[in-house]
Design a protein around this motif. Structure first.
Motif, PDB file in Angstrom:
ATOM      1  N   ILE A   2      56.682 100.004  27.776  1.00  0.00           N
ATOM      2  CA  ILE A   2      55.685  99.285  28.578  1.00  0.00           C
ATOM      3  C   ILE A   2      54.989  98.214  27.734  1.00  0.00           C
ATOM      4  CG2 ILE A   2      53.515  99.532  29.837  1.00  0.00           C
ATOM      5  CD1 ILE A   2      54.441 102.316  30.673  1.00  0.00           C
ATOM      6  N   ALA A   3      54.668  98.565  26.478  1.00  0.00           N
ATOM      7  CA  ALA A   3      53.980  97.603  25.596  1.00  0.00           C
ATOM      8  C   ALA A   3      54.864  96.393  25.319  1.00  0.00           C
ATOM      9  CB  ALA A   3      53.596  98.287  24.290  1.00  0.00           C
ATOM     10  N   LEU A   4      56.149  96.614  25.090  1.00  0.00           N
ATOM     11  CA  LEU A   4      57.057  95.487  24.814  1.00  0.00           C
ATOM     12  C   LEU A   4      57.231  94.605  26.050  1.00  0.00           C
ATOM     13  CD1 LEU A   4      59.800  97.281  22.665  1.00  0.00           C
ATOM     14  CD2 LEU A   4      57.994  95.729  21.880  1.00  0.00           C
ATOM     15  N   ILE A   5      57.299  95.244  27.232  1.00  0.00           N
ATOM     16  CA  ILE A   5      57.403  94.455  28.473  1.00  0.00           C
ATOM     17  C   ILE A   5      56.133  93.620  28.677  1.00  0.00           C
ATOM     18  CG2 ILE A   5      57.526  94.614  30.992  1.00  0.00           C
ATOM     19  CD1 ILE A   5      59.306  97.084  30.630  1.00  0.00           C
ATOM     20  N   LEU A   6      54.965  94.248  28.423  1.00  0.00           N
ATOM     21  CA  LEU A   6      53.694  93.524  28.546  1.00  0.00           C
ATOM     22  C   LEU A   6      53.646  92.346  27.580  1.00  0.00           C
ATOM     23  CD1 LEU A   6      50.785  93.222  29.587  1.00  0.00           C
ATOM     24  CD2 LEU A   6      50.082  94.894  27.860  1.00  0.00           C
ATOM     25  N   THR A   7      54.107  92.574  26.344  1.00  0.00           N
ATOM     26  CA  THR A   7      54.114  91.499  25.350  1.00  0.00           C
ATOM     27  C   THR A   7      55.018  90.355  25.787  1.00  0.00           C
ATOM     28  OG1 THR A   7      53.783  93.174  23.624  1.00  0.00           O
ATOM     29  CG2 THR A   7      54.475  90.984  22.916  1.00  0.00           C
ATOM     30  N   ALA A   8      56.216  90.697  26.259  1.00  0.00           N
ATOM     31  CA  ALA A   8      57.148  89.659  26.722  1.00  0.00           C
ATOM     32  C   ALA A   8      56.561  88.882  27.903  1.00  0.00           C
ATOM     33  CB  ALA A   8      58.478  90.302  27.113  1.00  0.00           C
ATOM     34  N   GLY A   9      55.870  89.586  28.809  1.00  0.00           N
ATOM     35  CA  GLY A   9      55.257  88.915  29.954  1.00  0.00           C
ATOM     36  C   GLY A   9      54.160  87.948  29.531  1.00  0.00           C
ATOM     37  N   LEU A  10      53.298  88.384  28.576  1.00  0.00           N
ATOM     38  CA  LEU A  10      52.221  87.510  28.113  1.00  0.00           C
ATOM     39  C   LEU A  10      52.770  86.270  27.405  1.00  0.00           C
ATOM     40  CD1 LEU A  10      49.485  89.927  26.698  1.00  0.00           C
ATOM     41  CD2 LEU A  10      49.246  88.323  28.585  1.00  0.00           C
ATOM     42  N   LEU A  11      53.790  86.456  26.589  1.00  0.00           N
ATOM     43  CA  LEU A  11      54.365  85.323  25.857  1.00  0.00           C
ATOM     44  C   LEU A  11      55.056  84.352  26.817  1.00  0.00           C
ATOM     45  CD1 LEU A  11      55.787  87.097  22.676  1.00  0.00           C
ATOM     46  CD2 LEU A  11      53.588  85.950  22.997  1.00  0.00           C
ATOM     47  N   THR A  12      55.705  84.885  27.847  1.00  0.00           N
ATOM     48  CA  THR A  12      56.314  84.015  28.860  1.00  0.00           C
ATOM     49  C   THR A  12      55.252  83.219  29.603  1.00  0.00           C
ATOM     50  OG1 THR A  12      58.092  85.639  29.141  1.00  0.00           O
ATOM     51  CG2 THR A  12      57.840  83.976  30.863  1.00  0.00           C
ATOM     52  N   ILE A  23      55.092  81.075  19.135  1.00  0.00           N
ATOM     53  CA  ILE A  23      55.431  81.736  17.864  1.00  0.00           C
ATOM     54  C   ILE A  23      54.196  81.816  16.963  1.00  0.00           C
ATOM     55  CG2 ILE A  23      56.810  81.534  15.761  1.00  0.00           C
ATOM     56  CD1 ILE A  23      58.995  80.234  17.440  1.00  0.00           C
ATOM     57  N   ALA A  24      53.400  80.730  16.950  1.00  0.00           N
ATOM     58  CA  ALA A  24      52.174  80.732  16.143  1.00  0.00           C
ATOM     59  C   ALA A  24      51.190  81.788  16.637  1.00  0.00           C
ATOM     60  CB  ALA A  24      51.527  79.342  16.184  1.00  0.00           C
ATOM     61  N   LEU A  25      51.100  81.975  17.952  1.00  0.00           N
ATOM     62  CA  LEU A  25      50.228  83.022  18.502  1.00  0.00           C
ATOM     63  C   LEU A  25      50.661  84.395  18.008  1.00  0.00           C
ATOM     64  CD1 LEU A  25      49.880  81.771  22.196  1.00  0.00           C
ATOM     65  CD2 LEU A  25      48.015  82.023  20.562  1.00  0.00           C
ATOM     66  N   VAL A  26      51.959  84.632  18.025  1.00  0.00           N
ATOM     67  CA  VAL A  26      52.490  85.931  17.589  1.00  0.00           C
ATOM     68  C   VAL A  26      52.179  86.170  16.116  1.00  0.00           C
ATOM     69  CG1 VAL A  26      54.606  87.243  17.205  1.00  0.00           C
ATOM     70  CG2 VAL A  26      54.293  85.974  19.338  1.00  0.00           C
ATOM     71  N   PHE A  85      45.012  76.287  18.670  1.00  0.00           N
ATOM     72  CA  PHE A  85      46.466  76.140  18.613  1.00  0.00           C
ATOM     73  C   PHE A  85      46.902  74.825  19.266  1.00  0.00           C
ATOM     74  CE2 PHE A  85      45.669  80.616  18.187  1.00  0.00           C
ATOM     75  CZ  PHE A  85      46.630  81.057  17.300  1.00  0.00           C
ATOM     76  N   THR A  86      45.930  73.946  19.528  1.00  0.00           N
ATOM     77  CA  THR A  86      46.232  72.693  20.220  1.00  0.00           C
ATOM     78  C   THR A  86      47.207  71.823  19.427  1.00  0.00           C
ATOM     79  OG1 THR A  86      43.972  72.768  21.084  1.00  0.00           O
ATOM     80  CG2 THR A  86      45.187  70.707  21.345  1.00  0.00           C
ATOM     81  N   TRP A 128      48.395  90.533  21.824  1.00  0.00           N
ATOM     82  CA  TRP A 128      47.804  90.534  23.179  1.00  0.00           C
ATOM     83  C   TRP A 128      46.454  89.815  23.198  1.00  0.00           C
ATOM     84  CZ3 TRP A 128      48.484  96.534  23.927  1.00  0.00           C
ATOM     85  CH2 TRP A 128      49.854  96.817  24.019  1.00  0.00           C
ATOM     86  N   VAL A 129      45.586  90.198  22.262  1.00  0.00           N
ATOM     87  CA  VAL A 129      44.219  89.660  22.270  1.00  0.00           C
ATOM     88  C   VAL A 129      44.218  88.151  22.069  1.00  0.00           C
ATOM     89  CG1 VAL A 129      42.006  89.667  21.065  1.00  0.00           C
ATOM     90  CG2 VAL A 129      43.163  91.827  21.528  1.00  0.00           C
ATOM     91  N   VAL A 130      44.944  87.678  21.046  1.00  0.00           N
ATOM     92  CA  VAL A 130      44.904  86.242  20.760  1.00  0.00           C
ATOM     93  C   VAL A 130      45.634  85.441  21.843  1.00  0.00           C
ATOM     94  CG1 VAL A 130      47.010  86.017  19.347  1.00  0.00           C
ATOM     95  CG2 VAL A 130      45.018  84.626  18.831  1.00  0.00           C
ATOM     96  N   THR A 131      46.674  86.004  22.450  1.00  0.00           N
ATOM     97  CA  THR A 131      47.386  85.288  23.517  1.00  0.00           C
ATOM     98  C   THR A 131      46.521  85.177  24.771  1.00  0.00           C
ATOM     99  OG1 THR A 131      49.506  86.098  22.673  1.00  0.00           O
ATOM    100  CG2 THR A 131      49.494  85.235  24.913  1.00  0.00           C
TER     101      THR A 131
END
Length: 349
Positions: A41-51, A81-84, A202-203, A304-307
């Motif tokens: 679930i955590a990996l799916i959530l991460t992929a969703g936020l990054l998308t 990538i910088a967010l990650v 991140f601008t 998650w937090v920074v994204t």
């Protein structure tokens, strides 16, 4: 007579916030699928936020007829990538500092590490005209290392009865360094430049400007390999020495790794306040204090937090952007006050 308590695993520090983790320990063994479900679930959530991060912005990257699709590889993918890298590494730096100081309110922006890195960056511009990126990062890392060591030495010489005093002293220590930087910037007409550095955003991230952040990925790999040493060092100097660990060497290693992460992120992104404070505390409240078992969740929670904060900053006044440091500061200060009050209530009981 049995006390009904369950022994903690070796290397795990007992604190007042481990109640949830200890209750979980008395539960019957779960199946492999059930144990893996939170990770999936955590990996799916991460992929969703990054998308969502990739598709958030003024330019329409699905436009194939114009030049909108070019933004995908020029800015959106590098920014994600910088967010990650920045989110995971700063959260990890906070966790290491909290283990080494045995204080939950310590992280690079509450002990002055970021301010020291900014001071080094400022002096580099004054002494060396047009310094290279590598030179700026090196000086920022050296200053961050020296500043963190000074704070650790202060903690060793001064016995503080309350853990709540430590972050307050750290914030005051950072404010003094920030005041010195501001004075120097005023003298050399670099005040606007100094403000730009400390406003984490991140601008400006695009191809050719985010690549130095891969250095923090190397640091993260090193931390994963030596996680057990940091966990033992977090039990205190006496326990770590009895366990055969060279405590001083581990502290120096941890300080060096934190300085590298802080210096690189400060030069490329800017300050990310409270990120290293929020994430390790939330993870520890649920899972305890073992660095090796927590490091994966600290990485993910940092992302998650920074994204989420970056997405909020990008849409709240669209087409303009609010620096992610501003959103992080607002969210982090609320969580910081909540943790202070929670700790105070626990001490009263």
């Amino acid at each position: 007579m049995s006390t009904g308590t369950t022994p903690l695993p070796a290397g795990q520090r007992v604190t007042h916030v481990d109640a949830l983790a200890r209750r979980a320990a008395v539960s019957p063994p779960a199946s492999r699928l059930r144990r893996s479900l939170p990770v999936i679930i955590a990996l799916i959530l991460t992929a969703g936020l990054l998308t969502l991060s990739v598709f958030t912005g003024v330019a329409d990257i699905t436009d194939t007829e114009g030049r909108g699709h070019e933004f995908t590889w020029i800015t959106r993918i590098p920014r994600t990538i910088a967010l990650v890298l920045a989110g995971a590494s700063m959260a990890m730096a906070g966790l290491i500092m909290q283990l080494m100081t045995q204080n939950r309110f310590v992280e690079p922006t509450t002990v002055g590490t970021t301010e020291w890195a900014g001071l080094g960056l400022l002096l580099t511009y004054i002494i060396i005209p047009m310094p290279s990126l590598m030179m700026r990062m090196t000086v920022a890392i050296v200053f961050a290392f020296i500043g963190t060591l000074i704070f650790f030495l202060f903690l060793r010489r001064v016995t503080l009865k309350s853990s709540l005093i430590v972050p307050i002293i750290g914030i005051m220590f950072g404010a003094v360094i920030s005041a010195i930087s501001t004075f120097i910037a005023l003298e050399y007409d670099l005040l606007q430049t100094l403000g730009t550095w400390f406003a984490g955003r991140f601008t400006g991230i695009e191809v050719g400007r985010y690549e130095p952040l891969w250095i923090v990925a190397i640091v993260a790999i090193i931390v994963v390999f030596v996680a057990d040493r940091f966990t033992v060092a977090g039990l205190g100097k006496e326990v770590a020495t009895n366990a055969g660990l060279n405590y001083e060497r581990v502290v120096l290693l941890g300080t060096g790794l934190v300085a590298v992460v802080t210096g690189v992120v400060t030069v490329v992104i800017g300050a990310l306040p409270f990120l290293g404070l929020i994430v390790p505390n939330l993870v520890s409240m649920i899972r305890g204090d073992n660095l090796r078992s927590n490091i994966f969740w600290v990485f993910l929670a940092g992302i998650w937090v920074v994204t989420v904060c970056d997405i909020i900053g990008r849409v709240i006044i669209m087409p303009f952007e609010v620096p992610v440091s501003l959103v992080l500061g607002a969210v982090g200060s609320v969580v910081f006050i909540f943790l202070l009050l929670r700790t105070r209530r626990t001490l009263v009981r």
